[in-house]
Each structure stands twice: as C-alpha cells, then as structure tokens.
Design an enzyme around this catalytic site. Structure first.
Site, short mmCIF file in Angstrom:
data_model
loop_
_atom_site.label_atom_id
_atom_site.label_comp_id
_atom_site.label_asym_id
_atom_site.label_seq_id
_atom_site.Cartn_x
_atom_site.Cartn_y
_atom_site.Cartn_z
N GLY A 1 8.13 4.17 1.55
CA GLY A 1 8.86 5.39 1.89
C GLY A 1 10.34 5.13 1.75
CG ASN A 2 13.02 8.25 1.36
OD1 ASN A 2 13.07 7.94 0.17
ND2 ASN A 2 12.74 9.47 1.76
CG PHE A 3 13.86 5.74 6.22
CD1 PHE A 3 15.23 5.60 6.21
CD2 PHE A 3 13.31 6.97 5.95
CE1 PHE A 3 16.05 6.68 5.95
CE2 PHE A 3 14.11 8.06 5.69
CZ PHE A 3 15.50 7.92 5.69
CB SER A 4 9.13 1.52 6.08
OG SER A 4 8.33 2.63 5.77
CE LYS B 1 7.32 3.46 8.87
NZ LYS B 1 7.08 4.83 9.26
CB ILE C 1 -0.99 0.05 1.19
CG1 ILE C 1 -0.28 -0.24 2.50
CG2 ILE C 1 -2.15 -0.88 0.97
CD1 ILE C 1 -1.22 -0.12 3.71
N GLY C 2 2.13 1.14 0.15
CA GLY C 2 2.94 2.36 0.12
C GLY C 2 4.39 2.03 0.35
CG ASP D 1 9.06 13.86 7.60
OD1 ASP D 1 9.14 14.82 6.80
OD2 ASP D 1 9.26 12.68 7.27
N1 LIG Z 1 -1.21 2.93 8.35
C1 LIG Z 1 -1.20 3.11 7.02
N2 LIG Z 1 -2.32 2.94 6.30
C2 LIG Z 1 -2.31 3.14 4.96
N3 LIG Z 1 -1.21 3.51 4.26
C3 LIG Z 1 -0.06 3.71 4.93
C4 LIG Z 1 0.01 3.51 6.34
N4 LIG Z 1 1.27 3.78 6.74
C5 LIG Z 1 1.95 4.14 5.64
N5 LIG Z 1 1.17 4.08 4.54
C6 LIG Z 1 1.56 4.40 3.16
O1 LIG Z 1 2.95 4.12 3.03
C7 LIG Z 1 3.69 5.32 2.74
C8 LIG Z 1 5.03 5.26 3.44
O2 LIG Z 1 4.82 5.19 4.84
P1 LIG Z 1 5.74 6.01 5.85
O3 LIG Z 1 5.70 7.46 5.46
O4 LIG Z 1 5.31 5.69 7.23
O5 LIG Z 1 7.16 5.37 5.51
P2 LIG Z 1 8.62 5.98 5.67
O6 LIG Z 1 9.58 5.00 5.10
O7 LIG Z 1 8.84 6.37 7.10
O8 LIG Z 1 8.48 7.28 4.75
P3 LIG Z 1 9.40 8.55 4.57
O9 LIG Z 1 10.21 8.28 3.37
O10 LIG Z 1 8.42 9.68 4.36
O11 LIG Z 1 10.20 8.72 5.83
C9 LIG Z 1 2.77 6.46 3.19
O12 LIG Z 1 3.01 7.65 2.48
C10 LIG Z 1 1.39 5.89 2.89
O13 LIG Z 1 1.07 6.06 1.53
#
Ligand SMILES: Nc1ncnc2c1ncn2[C@@H]1O[C@H](COP(=O)(O)OP(=O)(O)OP(=O)(O)O)[C@@H](O)[C@H]1O
Length: 518
Positions: A201-204, A225, A198-199, A354
């Site tokens: 990010g840079n770290f997950s 995540k 579903i998504g 952030d």
């Molecule tokens: N609880 C959730 N429900 C639905 N989608 C989610 C959820 N958590 C994260 N996502 C999706 O996953 C994407 C990445 O999650 P998140 O921002 O927590 O990861 P990150 O690796 O910490 O990102 P960043 O690169 O911004 O630090 C979010 O932008 C969102 O689209």
C-alpha cells in the site's frame, strides 16, 4: 485540446464489455459543483489534523510543493495508474484542502516523478493488461537496515531486532526471520520466516510469514504489515534539530499508535486481527518512535504488525482476476459480512474512513466459497476480514470530523465539500460505492460507459458532488433489495441510511440471520 481533454479522451483502462447502456444525462447538467443542500462554495472549516494536533491546513494548497499539507489521504488527489501523474488527477485541486496521512510528505512528489506501471487500478474495476499484484514498488527509504523500502527481492539484508526492556539491539536475525511478540504476552518471543510478498500500500509492504518451530495453528501463517517510513525521516543531518523532522516524526507516530490502539481493541470475525508486533514498545508507548530513536539515534527501527492472514487476497484483486461478474448471492454474502464489520465498528465508536474494495480481504477464494455453499462451514465461517485502519478514528456519537481523508472514488460529497461531516455516514456512503461496484463492475462516479470526451474530461469529484450516478447493468432489475441500499446510501447525508438501517434491510438481514458468527 487542454490537458484533461487529451487524457480523458482515451479510456483510462480497458472496460468490461457492458451492453446496452442508455446515454448519460450528464451533458445537460451544470458544470459547476452544486449540491441541493446548498453546500456548494462553502469555505472549508479548520481542518482536523489527523494526528490529533491542533494544526490547520490552509484553505488552498499548492499541491506541487506540499509545504502545507498536513495529512495524506490514501489517494484522494490521485487515481493510481489511471493517469499516474498528479497533474492529470480528475480532482479539482483548487477545491481540495488536502490532509496528509502519516505525514508522508514525499509520497505525492514520488507519484509525480515515478512511473508506476505496476500500480493497481483503483478508479476502475477493470484490470490493465499487465496487472501485477504490486501497487507501488518504489518508495522512500530510511536506511537499508530499517527495511522501510524493502524491495521484495532484498532479502539478504540483516535487520535489527529489539527485545522489551533492553536498551537497544540485542540480537540480529536475517531479514527472512522475524522475531515478534503476541499482544499482552511480551515475555515469549516467536519466530516467523518470510515466505513471500502479498501486497503493498502507500504506507506499508505486506508479507506472508510462517511460524518457525511452534505448532500453534492460529499463528502458523501471518501477514506482516511493515510500515514504510517517509524519506525525510532518514535525513540524519536534520535529526533532532529540524522542526519539519520533528513534526513528521510526531505525525507518523500519532497515526501509527492510533491504528495500533484501535486494532488492539477490536475483536470481530470480519475484522483483521492484530496478533502481535515485532517490538512491544510500538504498542506500549505513546511515543514509540521517539523512544526508539533515543536508544538508537539516526535509525528508525522497523515496525512490523503481525496480522491475521487472508490467503485469497483483497476483494478488488479477486474481482479483477475473474473479470467481474460476481454472482448475486456471493455479492450479498460478502456485503452482509462487511456490514457486520462496520456495524461492529460504529457500535464501538470507531469510524473506518477508508472503506474500499482493496481493504476487504478474503479468507477463501470465490471457488472455495462456492464449494462451501451446501456445507455447514458456509454458515459457521466468515469469508472476509476488513483491513487497513490507518485512517480510522474513535469518535463520540455526535462528533463531526473535518479531516478530508479517504480514497477519491469512495469519498462522500460532504468530505469533498470540506464541510464538517458525520464519519458514520461517510462510511455508509463508501459502502454504497462498494456495493454498486460489485453489482455493476464499475465505480459509480467514473465517466459513464460510452462517455463522450467531454464527459470523460469531467472530474470524478464533480459527479460525486452532484450525486451523478445511475444503474446500467441492473437498470431493469426491479426486485433487487441491494439496489435499495445503494440508492439510500449514495444520496444526501440527511437522507442517507445509517449502518443499522443497512443492516435491517432484507438484503443484509436475511443473510446475517443465517450466520452463526454474526
Ligand atoms: N492480513 C492480510 N492478509 C492478506 N493480504 C493482506 C493483508 N493485509 C494487507 N494485505 C494486502 O496488502 C495490501 C496493502 O495493505 P494495507 O491496505 O493494509 O496497506 P496500506 O499501506 O495501509 O494501504 P493504503 O495505501 O490503502 O493505505 C492490501 O490491499 C492487501 O492486498
């Protein structure tokens, strides 16, 4: 024509059609970074290392080598997709004392070398033609088993699963099945089945999972995540011997445990919930990675955070999907919930650092929310959850921060300048950026609409440092109370509204007074 000019003479992405923009005065303004508070040219103070360790990042960093980078910002030195190449970043690299988050030392290298056609646009609210829900699809891997670089179709691998109190691997499940534990209920494991990504990010990487067997509706659908580990942690030759390896592991561990501890302590309807974890040691130990690697040398086991699931995705994607143009009442409602979340955080001595549209998750689609408008649920139910606490920090009220972290488009001038900053006020600055962006369908410090090549060549950071933004779409809307919030947040820190002042503004207060969960 220099490199910047050639890049910025073309728009970074297609723009929403916005009629009748007055010309910008930017051309008449000074070229150098200037701030009437006299903050220009200040030397950066020793940098607060986001791990909590007492290292200092050198004043100047040679970005291409990343040798001295301590803490990676979300993307402070790059703008995903817009250039796709660090050398094209509009940030003046010489000004940055770039902290590195979670010690992901290879990440920026990867950005230099990996074309990222599917990465999402963060610097502009407008979708590229081939917008994909995935932002980054290729990042370093530790081992296949550790799932740190789970490509979204690599579902056939097996994955190790750990139970509390055991000395290591006790069971193997197919990667489609996750065994997890609810917080403070470590004796009863639950099983979830992977449904889809579903998504990312840079770290997950984030996946939707569904509960197997059990009927608890609150746990039926969860967002998992899954932490991505930096590549250097996979170098088995260096394990336990290289100083760099140990430092990287330690920084990652500090960042991870801080995010988990803060999330665990929070409880607010408008903030994403940490429901559980695949291995309790991540929550119970102060050095979980080092503990785990002792048990299974050479492998970093996966860290899967079990989070509340927001089915309608993140706010940026949702706004892009409908090509902007959110109705004012909807902006007001979403922003009011966001203010509730940040007010709760600040009231509990936590700063987020952030805040951005991507980190606001929607529990319902805009159409659903519209349909709720005349029903009791509209007042009973929150529609958003604030997410991504990877950069958050617990602070004393008067404590100043020095870590230069955040996302380029949302970062406050004082963070850019490298002076110690009040994290509460940098959060409210970011709220101003978000509200402006929802009103205008553009980010406030992007090159102005119909900008000349010269204007486009200017760095976003220059416009931020000079508070150089203006209204376009709302320029003649005199009665909009939301405009006052933007005008009082995208301003100097000594004049900037706190979260309580934002909360008390009629734009927010009239909404929150109607909500039953506020
Ligand atoms: N609880 C959730 N429900 C639905 N989608 C989610 C959820 N958590 C994260 N996502 C999706 O996953 C994407 C990445 O999650 P998140 O921002 O927590 O990861 P990150 O690796 O910490 O990102 P960043 O690169 O911004 O630090 C979010 O932008 C969102 O689209």
């Amino acid at each position: 024509m220099d490199e910047y000019s050639s890049i910025y003479s073309q728009p970074k992405t297609p723009q929403l059609k916005q009629d009748g923009f007055p010309g910008s005065t930017e051309d008449q303004q000074e070229k150098i970074l200037t701030n009437k508070n006299g903050e220009e040219n200040q030397k950066a103070p020793p940098v607060e290392v986001i791990t909590g360790e007492s290292h200092s990042t050198p004043l100047t960093v040679s970005i291409p080598t990343f040798e001295n980078v301590q803490t990676l910002p979300t993307p402070m030195t790059y703008t995903p997709l817009s250039p796709g190449n660090l050398s094209m970043s509009p940030i003046d690299q010489s000004l940055l004392n770039v902290p590195k988050r979670r010690s992901h030392a290879r990440l920026l290298d990867d950005m230099l070398s990996i074309a990222q056609p599917k990465q999402r646009v963060v610097s502009e609210l407008v979708a590229p033609a081939d917008l994909s829900p995935q932002r980054i699809v290729s990042l370093p891997t530790v081992t296949e088993e550790s799932s740190i670089n789970d490509s979204f179709d690599s579902d056939n691998h097996t994955r190790e699963s750990y139970l509390p109190g055991s000395n290591g691997l006790v069971e193997k499940y197919d990667d489609d099945i996750l065994q997890g534990f609810l917080l403070d209920c470590w004796d009863q494991p639950f099983l979830w089945k992977k449904i889809r990504p579903i998504g990312t990010g840079n770290f997950s990487n984030v996946f939707l999972y569904e509960l197997v067997d059990q009927t608890n509706p609150k746990l039926k659908q969860v967002a998992i995540k899954r932490l991505k580990y930096p590549e250097e942690l996979s170098n088995v030759e260096q394990i336990n011997t290289s100083l760099r390896y140990k430092e990287t592991l330690s920084r990652l561990e500090n960042s991870l445990t801080r995010e988990l501890q803060v999330l665990k302590s929070l409880s607010h309807p408008c903030i994403v919930k940490l429901l559980g974890i695949n291995n309790p040691i991540f929550v119970t130990s102060k050095k979980p990675l080092r503990d785990l690697i002792k048990k299974t040398p050479r492998v970093l086991p996966p860290c899967d955070m079990i989070m509340s699931y927001c089915p309608a995705g993140d706010l940026l994607a949702a706004v892009i999907a409908r090509n902007g143009g959110l109705e004012p009442w909807l902006i007001q409602r979403i922003f009011a919930e966001l203010v509730l979340a940040v007010k709760y955080l600040h009231g509990n001595s936590v700063i987020h650092r952030d805040l951005k549209l991507e980190n606001v998750l929607l529990k319902y689609t805009f159409d659903d929310i519209n349909n709720f408008k005349d029903a009791p649920i509209y007042y009973k139910q929150n529609f958003i959850e604030l997410a991504d606490f990877g950069l958050c920090k617990e602070i004393d009220n008067d404590e100043m921060c020095t870590a230069r972290c955040g996302s380029e488009d949302y970062v406050s001038p004082e963070i850019l300048m490298g002076v110690p900053y009040d994290g509460h006020l940098s959060d409210t600055w970011a709220l101003g950026v978000m509200l402006y962006s929802l009103f205008e369908d553009r980010l406030p410090f992007d090159p102005p609409p119909n900008a000349s090549a010269r204007q486009r060549s200017r760095a976003t950071s220059h416009r931020i440092a000079r508070f150089d933004w203006r209204w376009y779409r709302l320029s003649s809307d005199e009665n909009n109370e939301g405009k006052k919030i933007v005008e009082n947040t995208l301003t100097r820190k000594n004049q900037r509204w706190s979260i309580n002042e934002i909360y008390e503004s009629p734009f927010v207060k009239t909404i929150v007074d109607t909500l039953e969960f506020s």
